[in-house]
Design a protein around this motif. Structure first.
Motif, PDB file in Angstrom:
ATOM      1  N   LEU A  62     118.584  78.712  38.184  1.00 48.92           N
ATOM      2  CA  LEU A  62     117.846  79.970  38.093  1.00 48.92           C
ATOM      3  C   LEU A  62     116.577  79.925  38.940  1.00 48.92           C
ATOM      4  CD1 LEU A  62     117.473  82.766  36.850  1.00 48.92           C
ATOM      5  CD2 LEU A  62     116.422  81.675  34.856  1.00 48.92           C
ATOM      6  N   SER A  63     115.933  78.767  38.998  1.00 47.07           N
ATOM      7  CA  SER A  63     114.695  78.648  39.773  1.00 47.07           C
ATOM      8  C   SER A  63     114.904  78.972  41.241  1.00 47.07           C
ATOM      9  CB  SER A  63     114.120  77.231  39.625  1.00 47.07           C
ATOM     10  OG  SER A  63     115.073  76.259  40.033  1.00 47.07           O
ATOM     11  N   ALA A  64     116.100  78.658  41.778  1.00 52.50           N
ATOM     12  CA  ALA A  64     116.383  78.942  43.188  1.00 52.50           C
ATOM     13  C   ALA A  64     116.706  80.408  43.422  1.00 52.50           C
ATOM     14  CB  ALA A  64     117.541  78.072  43.674  1.00 52.50           C
ATOM     15  N   LEU A  65     117.190  81.093  42.369  1.00 52.09           N
ATOM     16  CA  LEU A  65     117.566  82.503  42.508  1.00 52.09           C
ATOM     17  C   LEU A  65     116.384  83.453  42.335  1.00 52.09           C
ATOM     18  CD1 LEU A  65     120.938  82.623  40.519  1.00 52.09           C
ATOM     19  CD2 LEU A  65     120.639  82.607  42.994  1.00 52.09           C
ATOM     20  N   LEU A  66     115.377  83.034  41.581  1.00 51.04           N
ATOM     21  CA  LEU A  66     114.296  83.941  41.204  1.00 51.04           C
ATOM     22  C   LEU A  66     113.616  84.639  42.380  1.00 51.04           C
ATOM     23  CD1 LEU A  66     112.621  82.008  38.263  1.00 51.04           C
ATOM     24  CD2 LEU A  66     113.878  84.158  38.140  1.00 51.04           C
ATOM     25  N   PRO A  67     113.308  83.944  43.486  1.00 51.62           N
ATOM     26  CA  PRO A  67     112.589  84.631  44.576  1.00 51.62           C
ATOM     27  C   PRO A  67     113.385  85.753  45.240  1.00 51.62           C
ATOM     28  CG  PRO A  67     112.402  82.245  44.785  1.00 51.62           C
ATOM     29  CD  PRO A  67     113.461  82.504  43.766  1.00 51.62           C
ATOM     30  N   LYS A  68     114.702  85.762  45.065  1.00 53.41           N
ATOM     31  CA  LYS A  68     115.529  86.735  45.790  1.00 53.41           C
ATOM     32  C   LYS A  68     116.384  87.609  44.878  1.00 53.41           C
ATOM     33  CE  LYS A  68     118.762  82.913  46.569  1.00 53.41           C
ATOM     34  NZ  LYS A  68     119.421  82.045  47.566  1.00 53.41           N
ATOM     35  N   ILE A  69     116.227  87.450  43.571  1.00 54.19           N
ATOM     36  CA  ILE A  69     117.094  88.170  42.652  1.00 54.19           C
ATOM     37  C   ILE A  69     116.549  89.564  42.380  1.00 54.19           C
ATOM     38  CG2 ILE A  69     115.999  87.528  40.473  1.00 54.19           C
ATOM     39  CD1 ILE A  69     118.807  86.905  39.410  1.00 54.19           C
ATOM     40  N   GLY A  70     117.449  90.505  42.128  1.00 47.37           N
ATOM     41  CA  GLY A  70     117.050  91.865  41.784  1.00 47.37           C
ATOM     42  C   GLY A  70     116.875  92.025  40.278  1.00 47.37           C
ATOM     43  N   ILE A  71     116.240  93.126  39.889  1.00 55.74           N
ATOM     44  CA  ILE A  71     115.957  93.361  38.476  1.00 55.74           C
ATOM     45  C   ILE A  71     117.245  93.509  37.671  1.00 55.74           C
ATOM     46  CG2 ILE A  71     114.967  95.037  36.851  1.00 55.74           C
ATOM     47  CD1 ILE A  71     112.765  95.523  38.929  1.00 55.74           C
ATOM     48  N   ARG A  89     106.540  84.202  30.529  1.00 52.13           N
ATOM     49  CA  ARG A  89     105.824  83.527  31.623  1.00 52.13           C
ATOM     50  C   ARG A  89     106.674  83.490  32.891  1.00 52.13           C
ATOM     51  NH1 ARG A  89     103.693  80.173  27.378  1.00 52.13           N
ATOM     52  NH2 ARG A  89     105.501  78.785  27.531  1.00 52.13           N
ATOM     53  N   LEU A  90     107.972  83.264  32.715  1.00 51.62           N
ATOM     54  CA  LEU A  90     108.868  83.214  33.869  1.00 51.62           C
ATOM     55  C   LEU A  90     108.904  84.553  34.588  1.00 51.62           C
ATOM     56  CD1 LEU A  90     110.988  81.457  35.388  1.00 51.62           C
ATOM     57  CD2 LEU A  90     112.714  82.447  33.858  1.00 51.62           C
ATOM     58  N   ILE A  91     109.054  85.627  33.833  1.00 53.67           N
ATOM     59  CA  ILE A  91     109.110  86.970  34.428  1.00 53.67           C
ATOM     60  C   ILE A  91     107.806  87.290  35.148  1.00 53.67           C
ATOM     61  CG2 ILE A  91     109.199  89.437  33.879  1.00 53.67           C
ATOM     62  CD1 ILE A  91     111.131  88.672  31.572  1.00 53.67           C
ATOM     63  N   GLN A  92     106.691  86.985  34.503  1.00 55.61           N
ATOM     64  CA  GLN A  92     105.392  87.324  35.079  1.00 55.61           C
ATOM     65  C   GLN A  92     105.041  86.468  36.296  1.00 55.61           C
ATOM     66  OE1 GLN A  92     102.847  86.979  31.629  1.00 55.61           O
ATOM     67  NE2 GLN A  92     103.227  89.109  30.995  1.00 55.61           N
ATOM     68  N   SER A  93     105.767  85.355  36.482  1.00 60.63           N
ATOM     69  CA  SER A  93     105.482  84.474  37.621  1.00 60.63           C
ATOM     70  C   SER A  93     106.223  84.894  38.892  1.00 60.63           C
ATOM     71  CB  SER A  93     105.868  83.035  37.280  1.00 60.63           C
ATOM     72  OG  SER A  93     107.281  82.887  37.216  1.00 60.63           O
ATOM     73  N   VAL A  94     107.120  85.892  38.784  1.00 58.70           N
ATOM     74  CA  VAL A  94     107.936  86.297  39.939  1.00 58.70           C
ATOM     75  C   VAL A  94     107.543  87.719  40.332  1.00 58.70           C
ATOM     76  CG1 VAL A  94     110.272  86.550  40.844  1.00 58.70           C
ATOM     77  CG2 VAL A  94     109.808  84.849  39.062  1.00 58.70           C
ATOM     78  N   PRO A  95     106.812  87.893  41.437  1.00 60.93           N
ATOM     79  CA  PRO A  95     106.315  89.227  41.822  1.00 60.93           C
ATOM     80  C   PRO A  95     107.412  90.266  42.000  1.00 60.93           C
ATOM     81  CG  PRO A  95     105.193  87.514  43.076  1.00 60.93           C
ATOM     82  CD  PRO A  95     106.289  86.838  42.326  1.00 60.93           C
ATOM     83  N   ASP A 105     115.022  75.220  36.281  1.00 58.63           N
ATOM     84  CA  ASP A 105     115.852  74.454  37.205  1.00 58.63           C
ATOM     85  C   ASP A 105     117.040  73.808  36.511  1.00 58.63           C
ATOM     86  OD1 ASP A 105     114.210  72.735  35.772  1.00 58.63           O
ATOM     87  OD2 ASP A 105     114.103  71.256  37.379  1.00 58.63           O
ATOM     88  N   LYS A 106     117.140  73.982  35.175  1.00 60.76           N
ATOM     89  CA  LYS A 106     118.274  73.440  34.428  1.00 60.76           C
ATOM     90  C   LYS A 106     119.154  74.543  33.831  1.00 60.76           C
ATOM     91  CE  LYS A 106     117.347  69.017  34.925  1.00 60.76           C
ATOM     92  NZ  LYS A 106     116.062  69.091  35.617  1.00 60.76           N
TER      93      LYS A 106
END
Length: 254
Positions: free
Chosen positions: A18-27, A100-106, A60-61
């Motif tokens: 999931l950590s690798a997908l977050l920067p490019k994933i859509g809502i 926290r995860l959601i708020q960390s991804v602009p 990342d897990k």
């Protein structure tokens, strides 16, 4: 065995963390992943012999099948005494971590995600209700069809392949024998050839178990064979050991 000891190995090369997908994933995709993640955690909670505290839920897990948004988790079978009856502390930490995860991804910040964070922060909203709320966000509204019957969508949660039936007929039979049913589910051998049927009568949807081998459940309660049981918008139906979300056009996810 590894150096004379048992070693547990997870094969994850077919999936993305999931950590690798977050920067490019859509809502929309992220919301579906949240639905599947919560569904997987609820499976562990109700399993009977697994402990949620043994899940590694760091970003990342958590592994994702990018074709289906199915979620796969790392379970560490260690014996650690827990003083958390009912998993209350676990759920609170899970909610805080997801916020926290959601708020960390602009790229995820939006009014929709603000609503989701508000629901996550409300401990009175159970994981099951939260799952219904998130599913409502992923479904597009459709107009009611013929003779006052609203469409019903029957969608698999955490399945190895996409399964989504759009039901608009008065009777819809589900099972794994494609020649005998309207909705074929082939990824799970535990589902019977002709497992259940969904019917619409007197303004209400019902589900009936057709003497399946491994049962039909509505919101975790097993139903009796050949006895129709009402189903509503947001209900979770389990066929054998596979979960499905019910969405009815115009319904309220609560």
């Amino acid at each position: 065995m590894y150096n004379g000891k048992v070693e547990l190995v997870y094969f994850t090369s077919a999936y993305q963390p999931l950590s690798a997908l977050l920067p490019k994933i859509g809502i929309h995709a992220f919301t579906q992943i949240l639905v599947n993640l919560l569904g997987k955690i609820m499976e562990v909670e109700t399993n009977g012999f697994l402990d949620c505290h043994n899940l590694d839920l760091s970003a990342d897990k958590i592994f994702i099948d990018t074709d289906t948004q199915s979620v796969f988790l790392i379970y560490l079978p260690v014996s650690v005494p827990s003083d958390d009856p009912g998993n209350a502390n676990f759920e609170n930490e899970l909610r805080a971590d997801l916020i926290r995860l959601i708020q960390s991804v602009p790229n995820l910040m939006s009014p929709t995600m603000t609503d989701i964070c508000t629901k996550l922060a409300d401990a009175t909203v159970s994981l099951e209700r939260l799952c219904r709320f998130l599913t409502a966000r992923t479904e597009k509204s459709t107009k009611p069809c013929g003779q006052g019957q609203p469409p019903l969508t029957f969608t698999a949660i955490n399945a190895p392949e996409r399964v989504c039936f759009h039901i608009t007929s008065p009777e819809f039979v589900i099972g794994k024998n494609a020649a005998a049913v309207q909705g074929a589910i082939t990824f799970n051998r535990a589902i019977s050839r002709v497992h259940c049927k969904i019917t619409f009568a007197q303004g209400q949807y019902f589900i009936t178990d057709l003497n399946s081998a491994n049962g039909t459940f509505v919101n975790r309660a097993r139903i009796e064979p050949q006895k129709p049981v009402p189903i509503h918008d947001g209900d979770i139906v389990r066929l054998a050991n596979s979960d499905f979300m019910v969405r009815i056009s115009g319904g309220d996810a609560g």
